[in-house]
Design a protein around this motif. Structure first.
Motif, PDB file in Angstrom:
ATOM      1  N   LEU A  45       0.977  -0.939  -0.277  1.00 27.32           N
ATOM      2  CA  LEU A  45       0.464  -0.396  -0.045  1.00 27.32           C
ATOM      3  C   LEU A  45       0.551   1.320  -0.039  1.00 27.32           C
ATOM      4  CD1 LEU A  45      -2.781  -1.096   2.565  1.00 27.32           C
ATOM      5  CD2 LEU A  45      -3.024  -0.793  -0.123  1.00 27.32           C
ATOM      6  N   ASN A  46       2.756   0.981   0.433  1.00 33.25           N
ATOM      7  CA  ASN A  46       2.901   1.895   0.368  1.00 33.25           C
ATOM      8  C   ASN A  46       2.934   2.919   1.160  1.00 33.25           C
ATOM      9  OD1 ASN A  46       5.464   4.012  -0.444  1.00 33.25           O
ATOM     10  ND2 ASN A  46       4.142   5.065  -1.976  1.00 33.25           N
ATOM     11  N   TYR A  47       2.149   2.383   2.382  1.00 34.84           N
ATOM     12  CA  TYR A  47       2.212   3.291   3.817  1.00 34.84           C
ATOM     13  C   TYR A  47       2.768   4.000   4.702  1.00 34.84           C
ATOM     14  CZ  TYR A  47       0.662   4.188   8.286  1.00 34.84           C
ATOM     15  OH  TYR A  47      -0.081   4.391   9.668  1.00 34.84           O
ATOM     16  N   ARG A  48       2.863   4.986   4.552  1.00 37.60           N
ATOM     17  CA  ARG A  48       4.259   6.291   4.714  1.00 37.60           C
ATOM     18  C   ARG A  48       3.419   6.936   6.690  1.00 37.60           C
ATOM     19  NH1 ARG A  48       6.353   3.472   2.633  1.00 37.60           N
ATOM     20  NH2 ARG A  48       8.133   4.003   0.892  1.00 37.60           N
ATOM     21  N   PRO A  49       3.692   6.429   7.652  1.00 39.67           N
ATOM     22  CA  PRO A  49       2.790   7.213   8.953  1.00 39.67           C
ATOM     23  C   PRO A  49       3.198   8.266   9.520  1.00 39.67           C
ATOM     24  CG  PRO A  49       4.692   5.413   9.520  1.00 39.67           C
ATOM     25  CD  PRO A  49       4.463   5.454   7.558  1.00 39.67           C
ATOM     26  N   ASN A  50       1.796   8.795   9.563  1.00 42.14           N
ATOM     27  CA  ASN A  50       2.588  10.718  10.038  1.00 42.14           C
ATOM     28  C   ASN A  50       3.149  10.609  11.647  1.00 42.14           C
ATOM     29  OD1 ASN A  50       1.024  12.658  11.540  1.00 42.14           O
ATOM     30  ND2 ASN A  50      -0.078  12.725   9.869  1.00 42.14           N
ATOM     31  N   GLN A  51       4.339  11.606  10.997  1.00 42.00           N
ATOM     32  CA  GLN A  51       5.259  11.274  12.715  1.00 42.00           C
ATOM     33  C   GLN A  51       4.781  12.390  13.443  1.00 42.00           C
ATOM     34  OE1 GLN A  51       7.438   9.035  11.522  1.00 42.00           O
ATOM     35  NE2 GLN A  51       9.120   9.567  11.774  1.00 42.00           N
ATOM     36  N   SER A  61      10.223  11.252  19.243  1.00 39.13           N
ATOM     37  CA  SER A  61      10.500  11.620  17.949  1.00 39.13           C
ATOM     38  C   SER A  61      10.620  11.546  16.228  1.00 39.13           C
ATOM     39  CB  SER A  61      11.937  13.163  17.895  1.00 39.13           C
ATOM     40  OG  SER A  61      12.487  12.707  18.603  1.00 39.13           O
ATOM     41  N   TYR A  62      11.185   9.874  16.762  1.00 36.96           N
ATOM     42  CA  TYR A  62      11.641   8.905  15.662  1.00 36.96           C
ATOM     43  C   TYR A  62      12.214   9.696  15.125  1.00 36.96           C
ATOM     44  CZ  TYR A  62       7.214   6.427  17.214  1.00 36.96           C
ATOM     45  OH  TYR A  62       6.431   5.827  18.040  1.00 36.96           O
ATOM     46  N   MET A  63      13.708   9.980  15.371  1.00 36.84           N
ATOM     47  CA  MET A  63      14.660  10.473  14.335  1.00 36.84           C
ATOM     48  C   MET A  63      16.157   9.906  16.023  1.00 36.84           C
ATOM     49  SD  MET A  63      14.505  13.376  12.502  1.00 36.84           S
ATOM     50  CE  MET A  63      15.340  14.307  13.257  1.00 36.84           C
ATOM     51  N   ILE A  64      16.905   9.951  14.516  1.00 35.17           N
ATOM     52  CA  ILE A  64      18.406   9.246  15.661  1.00 35.17           C
ATOM     53  C   ILE A  64      18.799  10.240  15.436  1.00 35.17           C
ATOM     54  CG2 ILE A  64      17.407   6.679  16.153  1.00 35.17           C
ATOM     55  CD1 ILE A  64      18.680   5.924  13.728  1.00 35.17           C
ATOM     56  N   GLU A  85      19.340   3.651   5.328  1.00 37.09           N
ATOM     57  CA  GLU A  85      18.726   2.331   4.751  1.00 37.09           C
ATOM     58  C   GLU A  85      18.321   1.929   5.879  1.00 37.09           C
ATOM     59  OE1 GLU A  85      20.971  -1.406   3.739  1.00 37.09           O
ATOM     60  OE2 GLU A  85      20.800  -0.472   1.991  1.00 37.09           O
ATOM     61  N   ALA A  86      18.030   1.653   7.706  1.00 36.22           N
ATOM     62  CA  ALA A  86      17.526   1.234   8.532  1.00 36.22           C
ATOM     63  C   ALA A  86      16.896   1.617   8.736  1.00 36.22           C
ATOM     64  CB  ALA A  86      18.273   0.934   9.239  1.00 36.22           C
ATOM     65  N   CYS A  87      16.526   3.305   8.806  1.00 36.60           N
ATOM     66  CA  CYS A  87      15.764   4.251   9.233  1.00 36.60           C
ATOM     67  C   CYS A  87      14.805   4.022   8.364  1.00 36.60           C
ATOM     68  CB  CYS A  87      16.479   5.679   9.337  1.00 36.60           C
ATOM     69  SG  CYS A  87      17.282   5.680  10.512  1.00 36.60           S
ATOM     70  N   ARG A  88      14.262   4.371   7.220  1.00 36.37           N
ATOM     71  CA  ARG A  88      13.228   4.095   6.252  1.00 36.37           C
ATOM     72  C   ARG A  88      12.515   2.931   6.152  1.00 36.37           C
ATOM     73  NH1 ARG A  88      17.043   6.560   0.705  1.00 36.37           N
ATOM     74  NH2 ARG A  88      16.881   8.623   0.909  1.00 36.37           N
ATOM     75  N   GLU A  89      13.652   1.711   6.560  1.00 36.90           N
ATOM     76  CA  GLU A  89      12.569   0.980   6.748  1.00 36.90           C
ATOM     77  C   GLU A  89      11.521   0.876   7.931  1.00 36.90           C
ATOM     78  OE1 GLU A  89      15.114  -2.495   6.500  1.00 36.90           O
ATOM     79  OE2 GLU A  89      15.792  -2.404   5.089  1.00 36.90           O
ATOM     80  N   SER A  90      11.925   1.220   8.507  1.00 39.69           N
ATOM     81  CA  SER A  90      11.556   2.389  10.426  1.00 39.69           C
ATOM     82  C   SER A  90      10.879   3.557  10.496  1.00 39.69           C
ATOM     83  CB  SER A  90      12.551   1.811  10.649  1.00 39.69           C
ATOM     84  OG  SER A  90      12.373   0.111  11.057  1.00 39.69           O
ATOM     85  N   HIS A  91      10.502   4.341   8.527  1.00 40.86           N
ATOM     86  CA  HIS A  91       9.869   5.224   9.190  1.00 40.86           C
ATOM     87  C   HIS A  91      10.601   5.936  10.081  1.00 40.86           C
ATOM     88  CE1 HIS A  91       7.132   2.788   6.861  1.00 40.86           C
ATOM     89  NE2 HIS A  91       6.492   2.136   7.647  1.00 40.86           N
ATOM     90  N   TYR A  92      11.755   6.193   9.978  1.00 40.73           N
ATOM     91  CA  TYR A  92      12.354   7.549  11.021  1.00 40.73           C
ATOM     92  C   TYR A  92      13.590   8.381   9.948  1.00 40.73           C
ATOM     93  CZ  TYR A  92      12.518   5.234  15.788  1.00 40.73           C
ATOM     94  OH  TYR A  92      12.106   4.530  16.954  1.00 40.73           O
ATOM     95  N   GLY A  93      13.677   8.961  11.241  1.00 40.56           N
ATOM     96  CA  GLY A  93      14.392   9.954  10.081  1.00 40.56           C
ATOM     97  C   GLY A  93      15.770  10.197  10.982  1.00 40.56           C
TER      98      GLY A  93
END
Length: 338
Positions: A45-51, A61-64, A85-93
């Motif tokens: 579905l190409n889902y992207r969570p609302n941060q 914050s979903y930021m490292i 690469e890892a951040c994108r897969e888990s929807h982190y910045g």
């Protein structure tokens, strides 16, 4: 076209919204089969969570962050690629913070940045990994930390290779190729890895019964300029080495460049080996023999470990892991061929 919502993902995967949330947020105790179904639905579905909503709901914050002090550009590019690469897969910045290790207010700079960015965790690169005041300040603020290519006296989780063994094996390779006059270009004295690589070099030379001639251990700083100066000093000795082991690829490339400028044949007149296996090692001529340190994979593992530590259970697991040792590999190419 309307945006895909978490409800759509839950419906497609046949699970509850809460389960989708737990998978997205990397929470523990989700069955592998369920996790696979949710991840497949997210991808389809190409889902992207609302941060923003995600952060408000979880107080994260979903930021490292990645903190570094001017490492080799090749090293930094590979490290960032693995973490992103890892951040994108888990929807982190991911946020970056270049600092000076020797700045009097270095700890204050990093702590101010971490608070301002509301970071969920931090990855440190050498030599910042050796700063106990910084590690203690991050721990006091309950900010999870993973360090790279170093060992912490405070027990901070680390991702690294066996630097001593890697340098030992590379030096043995040069000795077994017939070289008895082997020189070392050391890395930056502030870096833990520099000391380990020198230790491995000395161990191999001693084991082979070979003397290290005066001036055969030259100081470098992990950059091209210092590598060329060190190589020039070594090749200007009354009895120059027939092989140079440089503590990273930038300095090894500089040694090859200096050899060419003196009309020396590499590897006929001088063998050169590096460390890291950055793209630069495959761009010079001849191709550079080097230690493959999987920097991209190390960055990825460090980021994944941090993201897994966002729960109390995950934090305990991270603390228990201690050192995460990654395999290295010698990449034998033309610069040391006989």
């Amino acid at each position: 076209m309307r945006s895909v919502t978490i409800d759509d993902v839950a419906k497609a995967a046949g699970v509850s919204i809460k389960t989708v949330s737990r998978v997205v947020n990397r929470e523990p105790n989700v069955r592998a089969a369920t996790k696979e179904k949710v991840e497949a639905a997210i991808k389809e579905l190409n889902y992207r969570p609302n941060q923003s909503a995600r952060g408000l709901a979880s107080r994260r914050s979903y930021m490292i962050g990645l903190v570094y002090d001017s490492p080799s550009p090749n090293y930094l590019a590979n490290l960032q690629a693995g973490m992103i690469e890892a951040c994108r897969e888990s929807h982190y910045g991911m946020a970056l913070n270049p600092v000076s290790y020797h700045a009097p207010d270095m700890v204050d700079q990093v702590m101010h940045w971490a608070r301002q960015a509301f970071l969920d965790g931090v990855v440190l690169t050498p030599p910042l990994t050796d700063s106990e005041p910084l590690l203690e300040a991050l721990r006091a603020q309950d900010i999870p930390v993973v360090i790279l290519s170093s060992r912490s006296t405070l027990g901070t989780p680390a991702v690294l290779i066996d630097e001593v063994e890697a340098a030992y094996q590379m030096t043995r390779h040069l000795i077994e190729a017939g070289h008895s006059r082997v020189a070392l270009v050391k890395g930056h004295p502030d870096h833990y890895a520099s000391r380990c690589r020198e230790e491995g070099f000395l161990k191999a030379m001693k084991e082979a019964g070979l003397d290290i001639l005066d001036g055969y251990v030259a100081q470098g700083y992990f950059d091209f300029a210092s590598g060329r100066k060190a190589a020039a000093d070594l090749l200007s000795l009354p009895v120059p080495p027939t092989a140079i082991f440089a503590s990273n690829d930038d300095m090894a490339a500089a040694a090859i460049y200096e050899a060419h400028s003196r009309k020396l044949n590499v590897p006929g007149d001088l063998a050169v080996a590096g460390f890291d296996d950055t793209p630069l090692s495959r761009q010079v001529w001849p191709g550079m023999t080097t230690v493959r340190q999987p920097i991209r994979a190390m960055g990825r593992q460090a980021a994944e470990a941090l993201m897994d530590a966002m729960t109390a259970e995950g934090r305990e697991k991270l603390a228990e892991q201690g050192e995460m040792v990654i395999d290295f590999e010698l990449q034998l190419r033309g610069s040391t061929a006989r």
